[in-house]
Write a protein that holds these residues in place. Structure first.
Motif, PDB file in Angstrom:
ATOM      1  N   SER A 173       0.745  -1.244  -0.011  1.00 39.21           N
ATOM      2  CA  SER A 173      -0.091  -0.027   0.031  1.00 39.21           C
ATOM      3  C   SER A 173       0.746   1.328  -0.069  1.00 39.21           C
ATOM      4  O   SER A 173       1.607   1.424   0.988  1.00 39.21           O
ATOM      5  N   VAL A 174       0.699   2.034  -0.998  1.00 34.98           N
ATOM      6  CA  VAL A 174       1.656   3.168  -1.110  1.00 34.98           C
ATOM      7  C   VAL A 174       1.183   4.338  -0.171  1.00 34.98           C
ATOM      8  O   VAL A 174       0.010   4.701  -0.081  1.00 34.98           O
ATOM      9  N   THR A 175       2.184   4.730   0.704  1.00 34.45           N
ATOM     10  CA  THR A 175       1.716   5.886   1.650  1.00 34.45           C
ATOM     11  C   THR A 175       2.276   7.224   1.165  1.00 34.45           C
ATOM     12  O   THR A 175       1.853   8.241   1.679  1.00 34.45           O
ATOM     13  N   HIS A 176       3.130   7.181   0.298  1.00 37.36           N
ATOM     14  CA  HIS A 176       3.922   8.333  -0.151  1.00 37.36           C
ATOM     15  C   HIS A 176       4.741   8.204  -1.337  1.00 37.36           C
ATOM     16  O   HIS A 176       5.362   7.332  -1.654  1.00 37.36           O
ATOM     17  N   GLU A 177       4.451   9.228  -2.300  1.00 37.32           N
ATOM     18  CA  GLU A 177       5.230   9.110  -3.487  1.00 37.32           C
ATOM     19  C   GLU A 177       6.884   9.834  -3.340  1.00 37.32           C
ATOM     20  O   GLU A 177       6.837  10.910  -2.741  1.00 37.32           O
ATOM     21  N   LEU A 178       7.845   9.236  -3.496  1.00 38.11           N
ATOM     22  CA  LEU A 178       9.059   9.637  -3.391  1.00 38.11           C
ATOM     23  C   LEU A 178       9.719  10.359  -4.638  1.00 38.11           C
ATOM     24  O   LEU A 178      10.383  11.192  -4.702  1.00 38.11           O
ATOM     25  N   ALA A 179       9.598   9.497  -5.776  1.00 41.14           N
ATOM     26  CA  ALA A 179      10.050  10.103  -7.231  1.00 41.14           C
ATOM     27  C   ALA A 179       9.027   9.370  -8.368  1.00 41.14           C
ATOM     28  O   ALA A 179       9.361   8.126  -8.496  1.00 41.14           O
ATOM     29  N   VAL A 180       7.938   9.787  -8.422  1.00 38.80           N
ATOM     30  CA  VAL A 180       6.908   9.400  -9.303  1.00 38.80           C
ATOM     31  C   VAL A 180       6.696  10.304 -10.474  1.00 38.80           C
ATOM     32  O   VAL A 180       6.327  11.269 -10.247  1.00 38.80           O
ATOM     33  N   ALA A 181       6.871   9.692 -11.687  1.00 42.44           N
ATOM     34  CA  ALA A 181       6.481  10.389 -12.966  1.00 42.44           C
ATOM     35  C   ALA A 181       6.560   9.693 -14.181  1.00 42.44           C
ATOM     36  O   ALA A 181       7.340   8.865 -14.315  1.00 42.44           O
ATOM     37  N   ASP A 182       5.605   9.695 -14.899  1.00 47.56           N
ATOM     38  CA  ASP A 182       5.627   9.221 -16.246  1.00 47.56           C
ATOM     39  C   ASP A 182       6.949   9.553 -17.036  1.00 47.56           C
ATOM     40  O   ASP A 182       7.321  10.863 -16.979  1.00 47.56           O
ATOM     41  N   GLY A 183       7.568   8.844 -17.550  1.00 48.66           N
ATOM     42  CA  GLY A 183       8.684   9.130 -18.264  1.00 48.66           C
ATOM     43  C   GLY A 183      10.003   9.008 -17.520  1.00 48.66           C
ATOM     44  O   GLY A 183      11.113   9.062 -18.020  1.00 48.66           O
ATOM     45  N   ARG A 184      10.008   8.846 -15.990  1.00 46.54           N
ATOM     46  CA  ARG A 184      10.891   8.866 -15.228  1.00 46.54           C
ATOM     47  C   ARG A 184      11.908   7.678 -15.364  1.00 46.54           C
ATOM     48  O   ARG A 184      13.037   7.803 -15.061  1.00 46.54           O
ATOM     49  N   GLY A 185      11.228   6.649 -15.572  1.00 48.04           N
ATOM     50  CA  GLY A 185      12.015   5.228 -15.336  1.00 48.04           C
ATOM     51  C   GLY A 185      11.567   4.664 -14.227  1.00 48.04           C
ATOM     52  O   GLY A 185      10.325   4.487 -14.197  1.00 48.04           O
ATOM     53  N   TYR A 244       6.240   3.372 -17.803  1.00 44.81           N
ATOM     54  CA  TYR A 244       6.364   4.548 -17.331  1.00 44.81           C
ATOM     55  C   TYR A 244       7.553   5.034 -17.478  1.00 44.81           C
ATOM     56  O   TYR A 244       8.222   5.967 -17.042  1.00 44.81           O
ATOM     57  N   TYR A 245       8.603   4.150 -18.356  1.00 43.91           N
ATOM     58  CA  TYR A 245       9.856   4.796 -18.725  1.00 43.91           C
ATOM     59  C   TYR A 245       9.753   5.739 -19.885  1.00 43.91           C
ATOM     60  O   TYR A 245       8.568   5.622 -20.533  1.00 43.91           O
ATOM     61  N   SER A 246      10.635   6.516 -20.149  1.00 43.28           N
ATOM     62  CA  SER A 246      10.645   7.339 -21.543  1.00 43.28           C
ATOM     63  C   SER A 246      10.759   6.648 -22.714  1.00 43.28           C
ATOM     64  O   SER A 246      11.897   6.010 -22.901  1.00 43.28           O
ATOM     65  N   PHE A 247       9.745   6.659 -23.403  1.00 43.59           N
ATOM     66  CA  PHE A 247       9.840   5.941 -24.851  1.00 43.59           C
ATOM     67  C   PHE A 247      10.835   6.822 -25.731  1.00 43.59           C
ATOM     68  O   PHE A 247      11.619   6.038 -26.427  1.00 43.59           O
ATOM     69  N   PRO A 248      10.836   7.894 -25.661  1.00 42.48           N
ATOM     70  CA  PRO A 248      12.023   8.654 -26.471  1.00 42.48           C
ATOM     71  C   PRO A 248      13.242   8.628 -25.984  1.00 42.48           C
ATOM     72  O   PRO A 248      13.282   8.665 -24.474  1.00 42.48           O
ATOM     73  N   ASN A 249      14.356   8.444 -26.450  1.00 42.44           N
ATOM     74  CA  ASN A 249      15.716   8.371 -25.789  1.00 42.44           C
ATOM     75  C   ASN A 249      15.951   9.810 -25.240  1.00 42.44           C
ATOM     76  O   ASN A 249      15.589  10.854 -25.819  1.00 42.44           O
ATOM     77  N   LYS A 250      16.213   9.760 -24.139  1.00 41.86           N
ATOM     78  CA  LYS A 250      16.251  11.029 -23.330  1.00 41.86           C
ATOM     79  C   LYS A 250      17.475  12.009 -23.813  1.00 41.86           C
ATOM     80  O   LYS A 250      17.567  13.278 -23.484  1.00 41.86           O
ATOM     81  N   ASP A 251      18.441  11.380 -24.385  1.00 48.88           N
ATOM     82  CA  ASP A 251      19.499  12.038 -24.967  1.00 48.88           C
ATOM     83  C   ASP A 251      19.349  12.398 -26.460  1.00 48.88           C
ATOM     84  O   ASP A 251      19.784  13.328 -26.929  1.00 48.88           O
ATOM     85  N   VAL A 252      18.676  11.567 -26.998  1.00 42.63           N
ATOM     86  CA  VAL A 252      18.144  11.680 -28.409  1.00 42.63           C
ATOM     87  C   VAL A 252      16.864  11.526 -28.726  1.00 42.63           C
ATOM     88  O   VAL A 252      16.317  10.316 -28.908  1.00 42.63           O
ATOM     89  N   SER A 300      14.480  12.048 -30.800  1.00 42.49           N
ATOM     90  CA  SER A 300      14.026  11.564 -32.220  1.00 42.49           C
ATOM     91  C   SER A 300      14.069   9.985 -32.293  1.00 42.49           C
ATOM     92  O   SER A 300      13.884   9.546 -33.354  1.00 42.49           O
ATOM     93  N   VAL A 301      14.860   9.369 -31.402  1.00 44.21           N
ATOM     94  CA  VAL A 301      14.953   8.080 -31.256  1.00 44.21           C
ATOM     95  C   VAL A 301      14.188   7.122 -30.400  1.00 44.21           C
ATOM     96  O   VAL A 301      14.314   7.605 -29.002  1.00 44.21           O
ATOM     97  N   PRO A 302      13.396   6.191 -30.509  1.00 48.78           N
ATOM     98  CA  PRO A 302      12.801   5.619 -29.497  1.00 48.78           C
ATOM     99  C   PRO A 302      13.445   4.736 -28.699  1.00 48.78           C
ATOM    100  O   PRO A 302      14.746   3.884 -29.422  1.00 48.78           O
ATOM    101  N   CYS A 303      13.279   4.115 -27.453  1.00 48.04           N
ATOM    102  CA  CYS A 303      13.869   3.434 -26.551  1.00 48.04           C
ATOM    103  C   CYS A 303      13.038   2.152 -26.525  1.00 48.04           C
ATOM    104  O   CYS A 303      11.769   2.193 -26.466  1.00 48.04           O
ATOM    105  N   ASP A 304      13.689   0.906 -26.446  1.00 52.74           N
ATOM    106  CA  ASP A 304      13.036  -0.327 -25.907  1.00 52.74           C
ATOM    107  C   ASP A 304      12.857  -0.473 -24.470  1.00 52.74           C
ATOM    108  O   ASP A 304      13.744  -0.796 -23.750  1.00 52.74           O
ATOM    109  N   VAL A 305      11.806   0.301 -23.973  1.00 55.71           N
ATOM    110  CA  VAL A 305      11.415   0.622 -22.607  1.00 55.71           C
ATOM    111  C   VAL A 305      11.595  -0.819 -21.715  1.00 55.71           C
ATOM    112  O   VAL A 305      11.904  -1.102 -20.599  1.00 55.71           O
ATOM    113  N   THR A 306      10.909  -1.945 -22.606  1.00 64.09           N
ATOM    114  CA  THR A 306      11.110  -3.065 -21.721  1.00 64.09           C
ATOM    115  C   THR A 306      12.102  -3.819 -21.732  1.00 64.09           C
ATOM    116  O   THR A 306      12.444  -4.387 -20.605  1.00 64.09           O
ATOM    117  N   TRP A 307      13.043  -3.495 -22.654  1.00 65.94           N
ATOM    118  CA  TRP A 307      14.612  -4.103 -22.327  1.00 65.94           C
ATOM    119  C   TRP A 307      15.310  -2.998 -21.219  1.00 65.94           C
ATOM    120  O   TRP A 307      15.737  -3.870 -20.380  1.00 65.94           O
TER     121      TRP A 307
END
Length: 366
Positions: free
Chosen positions: A92-104, A134-142, A144-151
């Motif tokens: 049961s989550v009682t507090h978010e410490l670092a939660v965001a879509d695209g964060r990893g 909720y990993y970043s689908f776009p590569n955070k450095d580039v 314009s390049v998609p990332c295999d977030v499942t990997w």
């Protein structure tokens, strides 16, 4: 003079994540509750030390034709054998410490209530959730390049679980690293096309909640020097470098030694005014890019066969320690020799007896 023609293919310049109406908002908020089951993590993989493992990378061209939800649903986490003694708890989550879509990986503070085996008391823990949705689908450095977030999610999970298993085995979990409460999985449900319910597995680990600020949190404003004098800050730094050297000697390299990853765990109830005089327990966190040497392709690390840990002076002689900017003396940046003189004073002389002999010639910067 005209600009040279672009060597990047048009599709590399124009790709953007497609609209993904099936993707729900990140659910890991206060009140989120779910049953979790103990899980056997896959062998660590990724990079030249571990190798590619058995996870198949989705080709770039295929990634460009998929929505993130389609990618995640079509490429579940690696399967492993069930634990010999399975356990089930309620998280049961009682507090978010670092939660965001695209964060990893998502970090939440939880109450964990054991269900199987019965009779155990509930406890508090940090859950680190490796949900590729909720990993970043776009590569955070580039972008314009998609990332295999499942990997990426499986790689993070496999490495961090291996690290904490090793830290536990060498007695560092609960001292220089957080205590480790195991690897887990749960079933997340999703509605496809707003009509078809589907389920997918999500992996996580449970860790000790270490109360206290990171060194980075103490640096911005007011400056760390306003609260902690230089002698205090350098003693903390010395203990961090010593702890890291001892981890390497014991077979693990965290590989991300930075102010944001060192927590100062003061005793409960200690008045803030007394913090500048007491050196607390120092805790190194974040092991998703770490290397456990015994689990690499070579099976041994650089300190195999030595009887003492490496000297931090040798490890960090040419390291500017810029990841600790704001904590280290500001003049070190312009005059690296000052940092080297401190290393020599702190880890040289009689202190050298605590470490393996230095094998490289250390020359002072000019």
């Amino acid at each position: 003079m005209p600009s040279p023609p672009s060597t990047v293919a048009p599709q590399l310049q124009t790709w953007r994540p497609p609209t993904d109406p099936d993707k729900p908002a990140c659910p890991y908020q206060t009140g989120f509750t779910i049953d979790i089951k103990s899980h056997t993590p896959p062998a660590p993989f990724g990079g030249r030390d571990y190798g590619p493992g058995t996870r198949v990378v989705v080709p770039d061209q295929a990634l460009r034709s998929l929505k993130q939800t389609e990618l995640v649903m079509g490429n579940p986490p690696l399967r492993t054998a069930d634990p010999a003694a399975p356990r089930t708890h309620t998280l049961s989550v009682t507090h978010e410490l670092a939660v965001a879509d695209g964060r990893g990986a998502q970090l939440v503070l939880c109450t964990i209530t054991p269900k199987v085996p019965a009779g155990q008391a509930a406890f508090q823990a940090v859950a680190k959730i490796y949900d590729p949705l909720y990993y970043s689908f776009p590569n955070k450095d580039v972008p314009s390049v998609p990332c295999d977030v499942t990997w990426l999610a499986d790689e993070d999970y496999s490495r961090e679980a291996a690290a904490y298993e090793h830290l536990q085995s060498i007695g560092k979990a609960g001292s220089f690293a957080p205590r480790y409460f195991g690897s887990w999985t749960f079933t997340a449900r999703i509605l496809i096309d707003k009509t078809t319910p589907r389920s997918r597995p999500v992996r996580l680990i449970l860790l000790e909640y270490v109360r206290g600020p990171s060194i980075r949190e103490l640096c911005p404003a007011p400056p760390a020097a306003a609260t902690f004098d230089e002698a205090y800050r350098l003693e903390v730094l010395a203990r961090v470098l010593d702890g890291d050297a001892k981890l390497r000697f014991k077979g693990i390299n965290q590989r991300d030694l930075a102010a944001r990853n060192v927590l100062l765990n003061y005793p409960p109830g200690l008045p803030p005014a007394e913090r500048h005089t007491m050196i607390p327990r120092l805790v190194l966190i974040d092991y998703n890019i770490s290397i456990v040497y015994a689990r690499t392709k070579r099976k041994i690390g650089p300190y195999h066969g030595t009887t003492l840990p490496p000297n931090p002076m040798q490890i960090h002689w040419t390291n500017p320690l810029q990841e600790f900017r704001g904590w280290i003396p500001a003049e070190w940046e312009a005059a690296p020799r000052l940092r080297q003189e401190w290393l020599s004073k702190r880890f040289g002389g009689k202190n050298m007896a605590s470490y393996a002999p230095i094998t490289a010639k250390l020359e002072f910067a000019k």
